[in-house]
Design a protein around this motif. Structure first.
Motif, PDB file in Angstrom:
ATOM      1  N   PHE A 160      37.812  50.258  39.059  1.00 49.77           N
ATOM      2  CA  PHE A 160      39.270  50.309  38.901  1.00 49.77           C
ATOM      3  C   PHE A 160      39.887  51.565  39.498  1.00 49.77           C
ATOM      4  O   PHE A 160      41.055  51.864  39.238  1.00 49.77           O
ATOM      5  N   ARG A 161      39.115  52.309  40.291  1.00 44.64           N
ATOM      6  CA  ARG A 161      39.600  53.590  40.835  1.00 44.64           C
ATOM      7  C   ARG A 161      40.893  53.408  41.626  1.00 44.64           C
ATOM      8  O   ARG A 161      41.835  54.215  41.485  1.00 44.64           O
ATOM      9  N   ASN A 162      40.976  52.382  42.467  1.00 44.33           N
ATOM     10  CA  ASN A 162      42.170  52.160  43.288  1.00 44.33           C
ATOM     11  C   ASN A 162      43.336  51.610  42.476  1.00 44.33           C
ATOM     12  O   ASN A 162      44.501  51.934  42.742  1.00 44.33           O
ATOM     13  N   VAL A 163      43.035  50.795  41.471  1.00 43.47           N
ATOM     14  CA  VAL A 163      44.087  50.270  40.599  1.00 43.47           C
ATOM     15  C   VAL A 163      44.705  51.401  39.791  1.00 43.47           C
ATOM     16  O   VAL A 163      45.936  51.498  39.653  1.00 43.47           O
ATOM     17  N   ILE A 164      43.869  52.284  39.259  1.00 49.66           N
ATOM     18  CA  ILE A 164      44.357  53.416  38.464  1.00 49.66           C
ATOM     19  C   ILE A 164      45.228  54.328  39.317  1.00 49.66           C
ATOM     20  O   ILE A 164      46.300  54.782  38.886  1.00 49.66           O
ATOM     21  N   LYS A 165      44.782  54.585  40.537  1.00 48.39           N
ATOM     22  CA  LYS A 165      45.562  55.446  41.436  1.00 48.39           C
ATOM     23  C   LYS A 165      46.900  54.810  41.780  1.00 48.39           C
ATOM     24  O   LYS A 165      47.949  55.478  41.765  1.00 48.39           O
ATOM     25  N   SER A 166      46.908  53.527  42.073  1.00 46.10           N
ATOM     26  CA  SER A 166      48.137  52.829  42.426  1.00 46.10           C
ATOM     27  C   SER A 166      49.095  52.754  41.242  1.00 46.10           C
ATOM     28  O   SER A 166      50.315  52.931  41.395  1.00 46.10           O
TER      29      SER A 166
ATOM     30  N   GLY B 167      54.262  55.151  38.411  1.00 45.45           N
ATOM     31  CA  GLY B 167      54.848  55.698  37.195  1.00 45.45           C
ATOM     32  C   GLY B 167      54.173  55.272  35.915  1.00 45.45           C
ATOM     33  O   GLY B 167      54.677  55.562  34.824  1.00 45.45           O
ATOM     34  N   ILE B 168      53.026  54.591  36.009  1.00 47.12           N
ATOM     35  CA  ILE B 168      52.283  54.167  34.829  1.00 47.12           C
ATOM     36  C   ILE B 168      51.193  55.194  34.531  1.00 47.12           C
ATOM     37  O   ILE B 168      50.494  55.659  35.433  1.00 47.12           O
ATOM     38  N   HIS B 169      51.042  55.547  33.271  1.00 44.92           N
ATOM     39  CA  HIS B 169      49.931  56.407  32.856  1.00 44.92           C
ATOM     40  C   HIS B 169      48.720  55.504  32.644  1.00 44.92           C
ATOM     41  O   HIS B 169      48.567  54.868  31.595  1.00 44.92           O
ATOM     42  N   ALA B 170      47.873  55.417  33.671  1.00 44.35           N
ATOM     43  CA  ALA B 170      46.742  54.501  33.663  1.00 44.35           C
ATOM     44  C   ALA B 170      45.473  55.219  33.214  1.00 44.35           C
ATOM     45  O   ALA B 170      45.172  56.315  33.679  1.00 44.35           O
ATOM     46  N   VAL B 171      44.745  54.584  32.307  1.00 44.26           N
ATOM     47  CA  VAL B 171      43.505  55.147  31.769  1.00 44.26           C
ATOM     48  C   VAL B 171      42.409  54.089  31.888  1.00 44.26           C
ATOM     49  O   VAL B 171      42.591  52.943  31.471  1.00 44.26           O
ATOM     50  N   GLY B 172      41.288  54.482  32.462  1.00 45.12           N
ATOM     51  CA  GLY B 172      40.131  53.599  32.544  1.00 45.12           C
ATOM     52  C   GLY B 172      38.953  54.237  31.843  1.00 45.12           C
ATOM     53  O   GLY B 172      38.765  55.461  31.902  1.00 45.12           O
ATOM     54  N   ILE B 173      38.162  53.464  31.152  1.00 43.39           N
ATOM     55  CA  ILE B 173      36.996  53.997  30.446  1.00 43.39           C
ATOM     56  C   ILE B 173      35.754  53.215  30.843  1.00 43.39           C
ATOM     57  O   ILE B 173      35.825  52.082  31.322  1.00 43.39           O
ATOM     58  N   ASP B 174      34.621  53.871  30.660  1.00 47.40           N
ATOM     59  CA  ASP B 174      33.331  53.206  30.769  1.00 47.40           C
ATOM     60  C   ASP B 174      32.875  52.846  29.368  1.00 47.40           C
ATOM     61  O   ASP B 174      32.661  53.742  28.537  1.00 47.40           O
ATOM     62  N   LEU B 175      32.774  51.573  29.078  1.00 43.93           N
ATOM     63  CA  LEU B 175      32.273  51.177  27.776  1.00 43.93           C
ATOM     64  C   LEU B 175      30.856  51.699  27.583  1.00 43.93           C
ATOM     65  O   LEU B 175      30.110  51.854  28.557  1.00 43.93           O
ATOM     66  N   PRO B 176      30.443  52.009  26.355  1.00 46.14           N
ATOM     67  CA  PRO B 176      29.066  52.468  26.123  1.00 46.14           C
ATOM     68  C   PRO B 176      28.053  51.492  26.721  1.00 46.14           C
ATOM     69  O   PRO B 176      28.179  50.278  26.567  1.00 46.14           O
ATOM     70  N   GLY B 177      27.089  52.043  27.427  1.00 41.98           N
ATOM     71  CA  GLY B 177      26.109  51.222  28.127  1.00 41.98           C
ATOM     72  C   GLY B 177      26.447  51.017  29.581  1.00 41.98           C
ATOM     73  O   GLY B 177      25.653  50.428  30.319  1.00 41.98           O
TER      74      GLY B 177
ATOM     75  N   GLN C 128      39.954  43.931  41.290  1.00 45.26           N
ATOM     76  CA  GLN C 128      40.222  45.359  41.441  1.00 45.26           C
ATOM     77  C   GLN C 128      39.531  45.943  42.673  1.00 45.26           C
ATOM     78  O   GLN C 128      39.897  47.022  43.142  1.00 45.26           O
ATOM     79  N   GLU C 129      38.557  45.210  43.216  1.00 46.82           N
ATOM     80  CA  GLU C 129      37.847  45.689  44.402  1.00 46.82           C
ATOM     81  C   GLU C 129      38.485  45.196  45.701  1.00 46.82           C
ATOM     82  O   GLU C 129      38.406  45.872  46.719  1.00 46.82           O
ATOM     83  N   ASP C 130      39.093  44.034  45.700  1.00 46.49           N
ATOM     84  CA  ASP C 130      39.640  43.502  46.952  1.00 46.49           C
ATOM     85  C   ASP C 130      41.139  43.221  46.907  1.00 46.49           C
ATOM     86  O   ASP C 130      41.722  42.805  47.909  1.00 46.49           O
ATOM     87  N   ALA C 131      41.794  43.441  45.758  1.00 41.32           N
ATOM     88  CA  ALA C 131      43.248  43.241  45.673  1.00 41.32           C
ATOM     89  C   ALA C 131      43.848  44.250  44.700  1.00 41.32           C
ATOM     90  O   ALA C 131      44.674  43.895  43.853  1.00 41.32           O
ATOM     91  N   ALA C 132      43.452  45.530  44.834  1.00 44.23           N
ATOM     92  CA  ALA C 132      43.848  46.565  43.877  1.00 44.23           C
ATOM     93  C   ALA C 132      45.357  46.765  43.842  1.00 44.23           C
ATOM     94  O   ALA C 132      45.970  46.800  42.769  1.00 44.23           O
ATOM     95  N   ASP C 133      45.982  46.903  45.007  1.00 43.93           N
ATOM     96  CA  ASP C 133      47.433  47.139  45.044  1.00 43.93           C
ATOM     97  C   ASP C 133      48.211  45.948  44.495  1.00 43.93           C
ATOM     98  O   ASP C 133      49.234  46.113  43.818  1.00 43.93           O
ATOM     99  N   GLU C 134      47.739  44.752  44.783  1.00 47.12           N
ATOM    100  CA  GLU C 134      48.409  43.545  44.280  1.00 47.12           C
ATOM    101  C   GLU C 134      48.332  43.483  42.758  1.00 47.12           C
ATOM    102  O   GLU C 134      49.333  43.180  42.086  1.00 47.12           O
ATOM    103  N   ILE C 135      47.162  43.775  42.202  1.00 49.71           N
ATOM    104  CA  ILE C 135      46.996  43.770  40.748  1.00 49.71           C
ATOM    105  C   ILE C 135      47.871  44.841  40.108  1.00 49.71           C
ATOM    106  O   ILE C 135      48.541  44.608  39.089  1.00 49.71           O
ATOM    107  N   ALA C 136      47.892  46.043  40.720  1.00 46.98           N
ATOM    108  CA  ALA C 136      48.701  47.139  40.179  1.00 46.98           C
ATOM    109  C   ALA C 136      50.184  46.796  40.196  1.00 46.98           C
ATOM    110  O   ALA C 136      50.924  47.113  39.241  1.00 46.98           O
TER     111      ALA C 136
END
Length: 494
Positions: A139-145, A150-160, A408-416
């Motif tokens: 989700f690196r590109n989605v979070i950046k976009s 103007g969105i405060h985007a937060v992504g986490i790695d679930l345990p494991g 999120q890998e091939d349509a990051a800007d569209e999803i954002a």
């Protein structure tokens, strides 16, 4: 007069030598043996074919075992070596995040969860939850976009997954002695694979065994490091603690892939913390990455041992346009620090019998803003799955996108962009800032320290001015994340 007569026997011998050998006309002459034909018959015999088959089979298995053992030997075992071997993109992704300690229950050891964020905290907060086999790096590109929108985007790695903890220290009872050691060997082969057992045989001539044969078997309580085995309830508690620790509430949730099955119950029990819900190709009945390839011993060694094979798996099941560099990053995150076993353990704790229709009918869920983002070009079967999910959530907006099951890998800007428009259409959130009171005993110490400091201020003023140390009490210290891998201050990401 002497008469000389010829010996009868000698005359018969002479007659035999001068007379040609007569053969019976009815009998046929024996054919002359052909060496080439004899060799051909020998090679085509069933015994020879079986011998060739087993010879080639044994050679193939030996070669394959050698390759797998070599790959296992080349894989870094400790966390520090694993981190230093990461691609630069992954190290950069890690350097921009931070870790948060959470607990699944009061008696368990703390678990570190990795989180990365972008965008101003003054904007609406969106928390992205990935599915099994995935991670926040996707989700690196989605979070950046989203941050640029103007969105405060937060992504986490679930345990494991990703950079979060994949194992924990657990206390368990085990057999000590002969039978205990044999049980440990069985578990090692069952978890590490049959090729690990072959490797032990090649290196030591036998399985490692150091117990005295006369030792009596007994039960002992020991602590050992085991891969995480969390269920949906554990995941919900962890997400709640992350939201509380980072001060994110209320949040807009974006659930990807299998995250719906892991978070749905928590959402229904914590409606006051969730402003809206976005499902990104998310269904409680399946995962994009076929997790069975991570369980079968020989298959998992091939899939995770060769970058090209894993890239092919991602292209055929997750994202058709994913490139080799990104696929390799996902493979490294999955294989490092016993991630494969952790993902398999979490998958076994998932609730695949989750009732989506019953959940959607709950009072709080029916009034919650929901949108479903679904791939329109992945496959006909997947399009039908999207229609089924949308049918169970009649109050949700159904929007299609051009990406795959990992869009999120091939349509990051569209999803954002879709998420930004959806969040902007809702009333603004009112964040509650809670100030915890300082305990009385701590406040008393502060008062005493403040009273004593007035007496020392004049005499110590010049002393402090002579030093080069500056303490900024208004700055929240960002922990050096490299300490988790024993790197201290020695690593800086450019």
């Amino acid at each position: 007069m002497a008469i000389i007569t010829e010996d009868k026997r000698e005359s018969e011998i002479k007659e035999t030598e001068t007379t040609p050998l007569k053969t019976n006309s009815s009998s046929s002459a024996s054919p002359t043996p052909n060496p080439a034909a004899a060799t051909h018959d020998l090679g085509s015999s069933p015994t020879a074919k079986a011998f060739k088959f087993w010879a080639y089979f044994t050679f193939g298995i030996s070669l394959f075992t050698l390759i797998i053992v070599t790959l296992s030997a080349l894989t870094p075992q400790d966390d520090k070596s694993w981190f230093l071997s990461l691609p630069s993109e992954l190290r950069h992704h890690y350097s921009k995040g931070r870790t948060i300690k959470v607990q699944t229950n009061p008696h368990s050891s703390p678990i570190e969860v990795f989180a990365i964020e972008d965008g101003s905290r003054k904007g609406e907060t969106l928390l992205l939850i990935h599915g099994l086999g995935c991670n926040s790096y996707s989700f690196r590109n989605v979070i950046k976009s989203l941050g640029l929108n103007g969105i405060h985007a937060v992504g986490i790695d679930l345990p494991g997954s990703g950079f979060s903890d994949k194992s924990s220290l657990v206390e368990e009872e085990r057999l000590v002695g002969v039978f205990g050691r044999l049980y440990d060997i069985y578990n090692d082969i069952n978890e590490k694979g049959l090729f690990w057992g072959f490797d032990q045989l090649v290196e030591t001539g036998g399985m490692p065994y150091y117990e005295d044969e006369t030792t009596k078997t007994r039960v002992s309580t020991t602590k050992s490091v085991k891969p995480l085995n969390l269920n949906s309830e554990d995941m919900g508690r962890i997400i709640g603690q992350v939201i509380d620790s980072m001060g994110l509430a209320p949040v807009h949730l974006a659930l990807h892939d299998s995250a719906l099955g892991m978070c749905a119950n928590w959402v229904s029990e914590n409606l006051e913390l969730v402003r809206s819900l976005t499902l990104i190709d998310s269904t409680p009945t399946s995962t994009a990455l076929p997790l069975w390839v991570l369980e079968v011993p020989v298959v998992r060694d091939v899939v995770l041992g060769f970058s090209s094979v894993y890239e092919g798996i991602l292209r055929s099941h997750c994202s058709k346009s994913i490139n080799g560099t990104v696929a390799e990053a996902h493979r490294v995150l999955l294989t490092g620090r016993d991630g494969r076993r952790a993902v398999v353990g979490v998958e076994k704790g998932m609730n695949y019998s989750f009732d989506l229709e019953g959940w959607a009918g709950l009072t709080g869920i029916k009034s919650m803003p929901i949108q479903v983002l679904w791939s329109r070009s992945w496959s006909e079967e997947w399009t039908k799955e999207g229609s089924w999910v949308a049918g169970k959530l009649p109050q949700a907006n159904f929007i299609t996108h051009s990406g795959g099951r990992w869009p999120q890998e091939d349509a990051a800007d569209e999803i954002a962009e879709i998420i930004t428009n959806f969040v902007a259409s809702l009333p603004k959130s009112v964040k509650k800032v809670e100030v915890e009171p300082i305990p009385e005993r701590i406040q008393k110490k502060f008062d005493e320290a403040e009273g004593g400091s007035h007496q020392r201020d004049h005499g110590s003023h010049d002393h402090h001015m002579g030093h080069g140390h500056v303490h900024d009490h208004g700055h929240v210290h960002q922990p050096n994340l490299m300490d988790s891998y024993g790197l201290g201050q020695g690593f800086r990401e450019s």
